[in-house]
Design a protein around this motif. Sequence first.
Motif, PDB file in Angstrom:
ATOM      1  N   TYR A  35      -7.987   8.847  -7.837  1.00  0.00           N
ATOM      2  CA  TYR A  35      -8.231   8.147  -6.579  1.00  0.00           C
ATOM      3  C   TYR A  35      -9.709   8.216  -6.221  1.00  0.00           C
ATOM      4  O   TYR A  35     -10.339   7.212  -5.858  1.00  0.00           O
ATOM      5  CB  TYR A  35      -7.384   8.757  -5.462  1.00  0.00           C
ATOM      6  CG  TYR A  35      -7.777   8.257  -4.098  1.00  0.00           C
ATOM      7  CD1 TYR A  35      -7.317   7.023  -3.638  1.00  0.00           C
ATOM      8  CD2 TYR A  35      -8.637   8.992  -3.280  1.00  0.00           C
ATOM      9  CE1 TYR A  35      -7.708   6.544  -2.396  1.00  0.00           C
ATOM     10  CE2 TYR A  35      -9.025   8.525  -2.045  1.00  0.00           C
ATOM     11  CZ  TYR A  35      -8.560   7.298  -1.607  1.00  0.00           C
ATOM     12  OH  TYR A  35      -8.949   6.811  -0.379  1.00  0.00           O
TER      13      TYR A  35
ATOM     14  N   GLN B 107     -10.996  -2.325 -15.298  1.00  0.00           N
ATOM     15  CA  GLN B 107     -10.844  -1.569 -16.531  1.00  0.00           C
ATOM     16  C   GLN B 107      -9.699  -2.170 -17.316  1.00  0.00           C
ATOM     17  O   GLN B 107      -8.788  -2.754 -16.758  1.00  0.00           O
ATOM     18  CB  GLN B 107     -10.484  -0.100 -16.231  1.00  0.00           C
ATOM     19  CG  GLN B 107     -11.450   0.593 -15.331  1.00  0.00           C
ATOM     20  CD  GLN B 107     -11.208   2.091 -15.255  1.00  0.00           C
ATOM     21  OE1 GLN B 107     -10.326   2.541 -14.563  1.00  0.00           O
ATOM     22  NE2 GLN B 107     -12.015   2.871 -15.968  1.00  0.00           N
TER      23      GLN B 107
ATOM     24  N   HIS C 259      -6.825  -4.802   3.702  1.00  0.00           N
ATOM     25  CA  HIS C 259      -6.502  -3.489   3.145  1.00  0.00           C
ATOM     26  C   HIS C 259      -6.934  -2.442   4.152  1.00  0.00           C
ATOM     27  O   HIS C 259      -8.024  -2.516   4.705  1.00  0.00           O
ATOM     28  CB  HIS C 259      -7.236  -3.271   1.824  1.00  0.00           C
ATOM     29  CG  HIS C 259      -7.188  -1.860   1.351  1.00  0.00           C
ATOM     30  ND1 HIS C 259      -6.011  -1.193   1.094  1.00  0.00           N
ATOM     31  CD2 HIS C 259      -8.189  -0.967   1.126  1.00  0.00           C
ATOM     32  CE1 HIS C 259      -6.278   0.041   0.703  1.00  0.00           C
ATOM     33  NE2 HIS C 259      -7.582   0.196   0.721  1.00  0.00           N
TER      34      HIS C 259
ATOM     35  N   ILE D  39      -6.849   7.010   4.284  1.00  0.00           N
ATOM     36  CA  ILE D  39      -7.561   8.269   4.078  1.00  0.00           C
ATOM     37  C   ILE D  39      -8.948   8.190   4.711  1.00  0.00           C
ATOM     38  O   ILE D  39      -9.408   9.119   5.359  1.00  0.00           O
ATOM     39  CB  ILE D  39      -7.638   8.587   2.567  1.00  0.00           C
ATOM     40  CG1 ILE D  39      -6.221   8.920   2.070  1.00  0.00           C
ATOM     41  CG2 ILE D  39      -8.608   9.726   2.284  1.00  0.00           C
ATOM     42  CD1 ILE D  39      -6.095   9.051   0.574  1.00  0.00           C
TER      43      ILE D  39
ATOM     44  N   ASN E 280      -4.461  -0.534  -8.144  1.00  0.00           N
ATOM     45  CA  ASN E 280      -5.537  -1.140  -7.366  1.00  0.00           C
ATOM     46  C   ASN E 280      -5.837  -0.300  -6.127  1.00  0.00           C
ATOM     47  O   ASN E 280      -5.346   0.819  -5.983  1.00  0.00           O
ATOM     48  CB  ASN E 280      -5.198  -2.588  -7.020  1.00  0.00           C
ATOM     49  CG  ASN E 280      -4.008  -2.679  -6.086  1.00  0.00           C
ATOM     50  OD1 ASN E 280      -3.596  -1.689  -5.476  1.00  0.00           O
ATOM     51  ND2 ASN E 280      -3.449  -3.862  -5.979  1.00  0.00           N
ATOM     52  N   HIS E 281      -6.662  -0.860  -5.279  1.00  0.00           N
ATOM     53  CA  HIS E 281      -7.138  -0.124  -4.111  1.00  0.00           C
ATOM     54  C   HIS E 281      -6.024   0.240  -3.141  1.00  0.00           C
ATOM     55  O   HIS E 281      -6.230   1.027  -2.225  1.00  0.00           O
ATOM     56  CB  HIS E 281      -8.199  -0.967  -3.400  1.00  0.00           C
ATOM     57  CG  HIS E 281      -7.703  -2.337  -3.044  1.00  0.00           C
ATOM     58  ND1 HIS E 281      -7.866  -3.419  -3.880  1.00  0.00           N
ATOM     59  CD2 HIS E 281      -7.018  -2.802  -1.984  1.00  0.00           C
ATOM     60  CE1 HIS E 281      -7.335  -4.504  -3.341  1.00  0.00           C
ATOM     61  NE2 HIS E 281      -6.805  -4.148  -2.183  1.00  0.00           N
ATOM     62  N   GLU E 282      -4.834  -0.350  -3.298  1.00  0.00           N
ATOM     63  CA  GLU E 282      -3.768  -0.118  -2.321  1.00  0.00           C
ATOM     64  C   GLU E 282      -3.093   1.240  -2.478  1.00  0.00           C
ATOM     65  O   GLU E 282      -2.293   1.629  -1.634  1.00  0.00           O
ATOM     66  CB  GLU E 282      -2.725  -1.231  -2.431  1.00  0.00           C
ATOM     67  CG  GLU E 282      -3.301  -2.600  -2.101  1.00  0.00           C
ATOM     68  CD  GLU E 282      -2.238  -3.653  -1.889  1.00  0.00           C
ATOM     69  OE1 GLU E 282      -1.211  -3.589  -2.572  1.00  0.00           O
ATOM     70  OE2 GLU E 282      -2.443  -4.530  -1.035  1.00  0.00           O
ATOM     71  N   LEU E 283      -3.409   1.944  -3.549  1.00  0.00           N
ATOM     72  CA  LEU E 283      -2.699   3.184  -3.824  1.00  0.00           C
ATOM     73  C   LEU E 283      -3.497   4.412  -3.415  1.00  0.00           C
ATOM     74  O   LEU E 283      -4.625   4.615  -3.851  1.00  0.00           O
ATOM     75  CB  LEU E 283      -2.337   3.256  -5.309  1.00  0.00           C
ATOM     76  CG  LEU E 283      -1.391   2.151  -5.776  1.00  0.00           C
ATOM     77  CD1 LEU E 283      -1.205   2.217  -7.279  1.00  0.00           C
ATOM     78  CD2 LEU E 283      -0.053   2.238  -5.069  1.00  0.00           C
ATOM     79  N   SER E 284      -2.886   5.223  -2.590  1.00  0.00           N
ATOM     80  CA  SER E 284      -3.442   6.532  -2.241  1.00  0.00           C
ATOM     81  C   SER E 284      -3.143   7.498  -3.391  1.00  0.00           C
ATOM     82  O   SER E 284      -2.437   7.141  -4.327  1.00  0.00           O
ATOM     83  CB  SER E 284      -2.754   7.028  -0.972  1.00  0.00           C
ATOM     84  OG  SER E 284      -1.393   7.268  -1.256  1.00  0.00           O
TER      85      SER E 284
ATOM     86  N   LYS F 168      -9.123   1.814 -11.976  1.00  0.00           N
ATOM     87  CA  LYS F 168      -8.255   0.653 -11.854  1.00  0.00           C
ATOM     88  C   LYS F 168      -7.039   0.745 -12.782  1.00  0.00           C
ATOM     89  O   LYS F 168      -6.253  -0.197 -12.872  1.00  0.00           O
ATOM     90  CB  LYS F 168      -9.054  -0.624 -12.132  1.00  0.00           C
ATOM     91  CG  LYS F 168     -10.241  -0.831 -11.175  1.00  0.00           C
ATOM     92  CD  LYS F 168      -9.809  -0.973  -9.720  1.00  0.00           C
ATOM     93  CE  LYS F 168     -10.997  -1.287  -8.798  1.00  0.00           C
ATOM     94  NZ  LYS F 168     -10.613  -1.259  -7.374  1.00  0.00           N
TER      95      LYS F 168
ATOM     96  N   ARG G  90     -16.056   3.267  -4.241  1.00  0.00           N
ATOM     97  CA  ARG G  90     -14.846   2.570  -4.644  1.00  0.00           C
ATOM     98  C   ARG G  90     -14.987   1.083  -4.344  1.00  0.00           C
ATOM     99  O   ARG G  90     -15.802   0.674  -3.532  1.00  0.00           O
ATOM    100  CB  ARG G  90     -13.646   3.137  -3.882  1.00  0.00           C
ATOM    101  CG  ARG G  90     -13.365   4.599  -4.197  1.00  0.00           C
ATOM    102  CD  ARG G  90     -12.541   5.297  -3.112  1.00  0.00           C
ATOM    103  NE  ARG G  90     -11.348   4.560  -2.775  1.00  0.00           N
ATOM    104  CZ  ARG G  90     -10.218   4.574  -3.477  1.00  0.00           C
ATOM    105  NH1 ARG G  90     -10.148   5.342  -4.545  1.00  0.00           N
ATOM    106  NH2 ARG G  90      -9.184   3.866  -3.123  1.00  0.00           N
TER     107      ARG G  90
ATOM    108  N   GLY H 132     -11.886   6.076  -8.093  1.00  0.00           N
ATOM    109  CA  GLY H 132     -11.639   4.652  -7.876  1.00  0.00           C
ATOM    110  C   GLY H 132     -11.273   3.907  -9.144  1.00  0.00           C
ATOM    111  O   GLY H 132     -11.657   2.752  -9.335  1.00  0.00           O
TER     112      GLY H 132
ATOM    113  N   GLU I 161       0.867  -1.175   0.000  1.00  0.00           N
ATOM    114  CA  GLU I 161       0.000   0.000   0.000  1.00  0.00           C
ATOM    115  C   GLU I 161       0.905   1.226   0.000  1.00  0.00           C
ATOM    116  O   GLU I 161       1.907   1.278   0.688  1.00  0.00           O
ATOM    117  CB  GLU I 161      -0.869   0.000   1.261  1.00  0.00           C
ATOM    118  CG  GLU I 161      -1.426  -1.374   1.589  1.00  0.00           C
ATOM    119  CD  GLU I 161      -2.866  -1.339   2.004  1.00  0.00           C
ATOM    120  OE1 GLU I 161      -3.264  -0.376   2.652  1.00  0.00           O
ATOM    121  OE2 GLU I 161      -3.598  -2.299   1.651  1.00  0.00           O
ATOM    122  N   ARG I 162       0.543   2.189  -0.783  1.00  0.00           N
ATOM    123  CA  ARG I 162       1.330   3.426  -0.865  1.00  0.00           C
ATOM    124  C   ARG I 162       0.418   4.609  -0.620  1.00  0.00           C
ATOM    125  O   ARG I 162      -0.580   4.741  -1.252  1.00  0.00           O
ATOM    126  CB  ARG I 162       1.934   3.578  -2.264  1.00  0.00           C
ATOM    127  CG  ARG I 162       3.004   2.585  -2.570  1.00  0.00           C
ATOM    128  CD  ARG I 162       3.428   2.661  -4.016  1.00  0.00           C
ATOM    129  NE  ARG I 162       4.241   1.508  -4.329  1.00  0.00           N
ATOM    130  CZ  ARG I 162       5.543   1.426  -4.050  1.00  0.00           C
ATOM    131  NH1 ARG I 162       6.144   2.433  -3.469  1.00  0.00           N
ATOM    132  NH2 ARG I 162       6.213   0.337  -4.347  1.00  0.00           N
TER     133      ARG I 162
END
Lengths: 290, 290, 290, 290
Positions: free
Chosen positions: B212, C238, C41, C45, B244-248, B217, C282, B215, A289-290
Amino acid sequence: MKDNQKKIIFLIQCEDRKGILSATSTWFFQRSYNIVHCQQHTDNIEGRYFMRIELDMLDLKTTRKELEEDFGLFAKEYNLTWECHYSDYNARVAIMVSKTSHCLYDLIARKNEGDLKCDISLIISNHPDLEIIANQFRIPFYYLPVTAETKAEQEAKVMTLLRRFDIDLVVLARYMQILSSDFTSQWHGKIINIHHGFLPAFQGANPYRQAYERGVKMIGATAHYASEELDQGPIIDQDVVRVNHELSPNGLRDVGKDVERRVLAKAVQAHLESRIIMYKNRTIVFDVER
Amino acid sequence: MKDNQKKIIFLIQCEDRKGILSATSTWFFQRSYNIVHCQQHTDNIEGRYFMRIELDMLDLKTTRKELEEDFGLFAKEYNLTWECHYSDYNARVAIMVSKTSHCLYDLIARKNEGDLKCDISLIISNHPDLEIIANQFRIPFYYLPVTAETKAEQEAKVMTLLRRFDIDLVVLARYMQILSSDFTSQWHGKIINIHHGFLPAFQGANPYRQAYERGVKMIGATAHYASEELDQGPIIDQDVVRVNHELSPNGLRDVGKDVERRVLAKAVQAHLESRIIMYKNRTIVFDVER
Amino acid sequence: MKDNQKKIIFLIQCEDRKGILSATSTWFFQRSYNIVHCQQHTDNIEGRYFMRIELDMLDLKTTRKELEEDFGLFAKEYNLTWECHYSDYNARVAIMVSKTSHCLYDLIARKNEGDLKCDISLIISNHPDLEIIANQFRIPFYYLPVTAETKAEQEAKVMTLLRRFDIDLVVLARYMQILSSDFTSQWHGKIINIHHGFLPAFQGANPYRQAYERGVKMIGATAHYASEELDQGPIIDQDVVRVNHELSPNGLRDVGKDVERRVLAKAVQAHLESRIIMYKNRTIVFDVER
Amino acid sequence: MKDNQKKIIFLIQCEDRKGILSATSTWFFQRSYNIVHCQQHTDNIEGRYFMRIELDMLDLKTTRKELEEDFGLFAKEYNLTWECHYSDYNARVAIMVSKTSHCLYDLIARKNEGDLKCDISLIISNHPDLEIIANQFRIPFYYLPVTAETKAEQEAKVMTLLRRFDIDLVVLARYMQILSSDFTSQWHGKIINIHHGFLPAFQGANPYRQAYERGVKMIGATAHYASEELDQGPIIDQDVVRVNHELSPNGLRDVGKDVERRVLAKAVQAHLESRIIMYKNRTIVFDVER
């Protein structure tokens, strides 16, 4: 702007069995650690369990040594193989090159932009050509030429340098020499090589020529840990790019440089972020995760 | 090792009609030119014909001026719009940046490795931060700060510099200012911008934040010629990367840097190799044999 | 040859706090469940924690109802939002189409090959064209034409059918009608739509025409849960494909069909394998070990 | 909605020399043909020139035979190797399968949707399993089992069927038998095979098992013309998909099916659209305007 939260990272592997996750997460919880991120993998074919745990370093109330000794007892009980890393430590990296500069430039640029958290402590080459880049970025450069006769001697010098500079990771950024198995076994899991081909296709020399002759429609690059057998070490990352009949071997090589750069950088980053566990000839590479 | 054959390149467009290919190829054949490569495109919706012709420069028996005057007569007869380029001319490039260095580093490295055939003649920035990189590579650096009030004045200074340095192409390598329509129209087809989003999605500011929040992909980057309307100019190249969802938003930005680098470099290379024809708000980008 | 291990899958979300992983993994361990796979996860935020747990169904020593009631007590204590799924249950799927068959064919073929674990219980269309395919595969087909005037009435009929056939998931496989917000809110999180564009670019009608006119160099498709606002629902997957100037709007459409097929199938598969957690607008889509 | 313009397509190759383009385009212009599209490739290593020309069939004022005889004279003069195709002719295709249905389903679906312009005239299998699909789509199905002893005899039956059905193209859609070199040489350039691996890596049997054991991070598929040596024929198309440690050999196989489908369909489409020229062990695959 970077995420400044410092982290403690555990990489763990063991035989698969019930309750490992419960035991491990509870061990940390009881010591008031917040598990920021936890990833697991079970290899059902090998019956092997792999885990990566990120802790918030603010929760560290002991010395690092105490934490490791304490966890060592737990690991012994559950027969875990493990490593512990701290995200505030900058790994010391040596880059080995020959004449080609694209991967070297890329690694230095990424380091300077903060994308690779490390110190590039020295550059070693069997050719003098790239010293100019080292100078530009004020990185110590060692020119150690090598012939069939002087190979053992040159490698001894290289390993002396690596020890003197207290190196954690060696990156072969298009170093066109084959390291001896003595070297690779001493530095097992600490040498990342970029192969300019999509392994296991096109092993050995001149992969772009081979690719041209086979008439492939994609070419690739492979980053792997160096092992005793050439181009046989555990693969960390691979990527490809679509090509067509318009590309000669030289054209393939030019197009391939981009893939090499990208794949090598991704592999080095994964290593520096303590995201790789090796088992036999395979790697588990966790995302983060970033 | 690079292909050393020097080439003359014609970029031609006209209304589509029978016989253009025959007439053009015969024109060159009668003057003993070998057509090394010829590519065409017919836009049936617009009724428009596009052609790129590569000649072997060894076949040039006149001055360049004579060739162009001679072809000009033929072009007039067939009502062709055309340009003529010579592969031994190094275009003079100005790079404009703000604070972010990844595209700048990448362009310089590629130029030094011979992948971008050009001179990087100067770097202009509205911030002083990247002067250190310019110095490292001994490229003239001009710090021209800008505010809402001084915009016209600053742009005038920029344009004076571009003229003084005899610039052929301006690359906006994450220059975080919007150029006035006066500027972009004077430099029509000569400014390449990298937008850190997959246009037409996420136009304007903070595309990674927008990405972000939506959302998505995949995230992308778009290189385009700057036009009067922000982010509306003809697209040259685009690429994406899976997320994916792990990225801020910050994680997306870090991951996106790689795509930006790649897309901008590909677009600049296509321009420098005279492979782009613009028509209305679209580009024809021809591949080349390498 | 398929992995035959039956699994119980928990999808969990809650406010982020220390100890959730320890508490949850211990809860299952104390009841002698082997956690086959556990993924997490944390959205820093939103301050939200998400978890997917796979249990071996052989460890189930109670009824399913008892397991769920038991876990419900634990969930209440920790304020978890959760769902429980069983991999031996075949979800009942309704596919809605208009005239275009490529996604329909693809879903049926994948179901027949065992890649989509579900029953395709019925096909509903506002056109009669695809009845022939339904007949070929002996799937009930309902032709329910719709006009602006009859929309409410038609949707009522559709919903009656969905209830009568006990449908779990509705797949809009290029159903070219906009569902009312009444419909989408009743079926919240249970309708997957394929949009033939790379959202948020090219929303609404004729995305391939829009893409042509903007001169994009890649086109894409987006699978998302239908929500009250058109093309605004949570994105599941996507993908894109590279295009060039040679493609007219019709050419883009033909090339795009492949991406649509692939993206829709991947999204439906992720849903059927209980790998998606929705939060606000999301999705968290977990990968699985196979 | 499909582009209905009928076309005549010439595929030409010859030794590279000056003036070929001029001579050829003028030949057609003098006979009042509009060259709708013209693509060329020069292989400088082989000194070989390749050309694909699309003519508007409305310009055909003679019989097809007359056109071909007429062009034959020109071709003789310039020593061209050539073929002539007509886009209104539907090639007759035989599909050979074993037990796996995903490629078969995909080809049939694409044919029915109009993406593959051909007749699927018969299906031949060494197993009875897929007859049900053939029946569903009313395609003749021949079950011709084969053992080491009966191989020659079975192949003779297959070739008899191909002749009886007047087949133009054989597609091996996961036909798990090796054709004899007698068969492949008789049908040279008319058999397309899908190999479930990224050639030249993982030749031969069980490529997904091999890929798992090597720990690769991408898997691929390769469509190629069958030749006398197994998996050595000219490659038409390749593609890959990213994989990670979570996939077992079976998981890789499931994920790989999508790539196989896509790559095979693209290769068959390129063949049917007369876009492939073979030379030695390589293919030139031209794109087309759509």
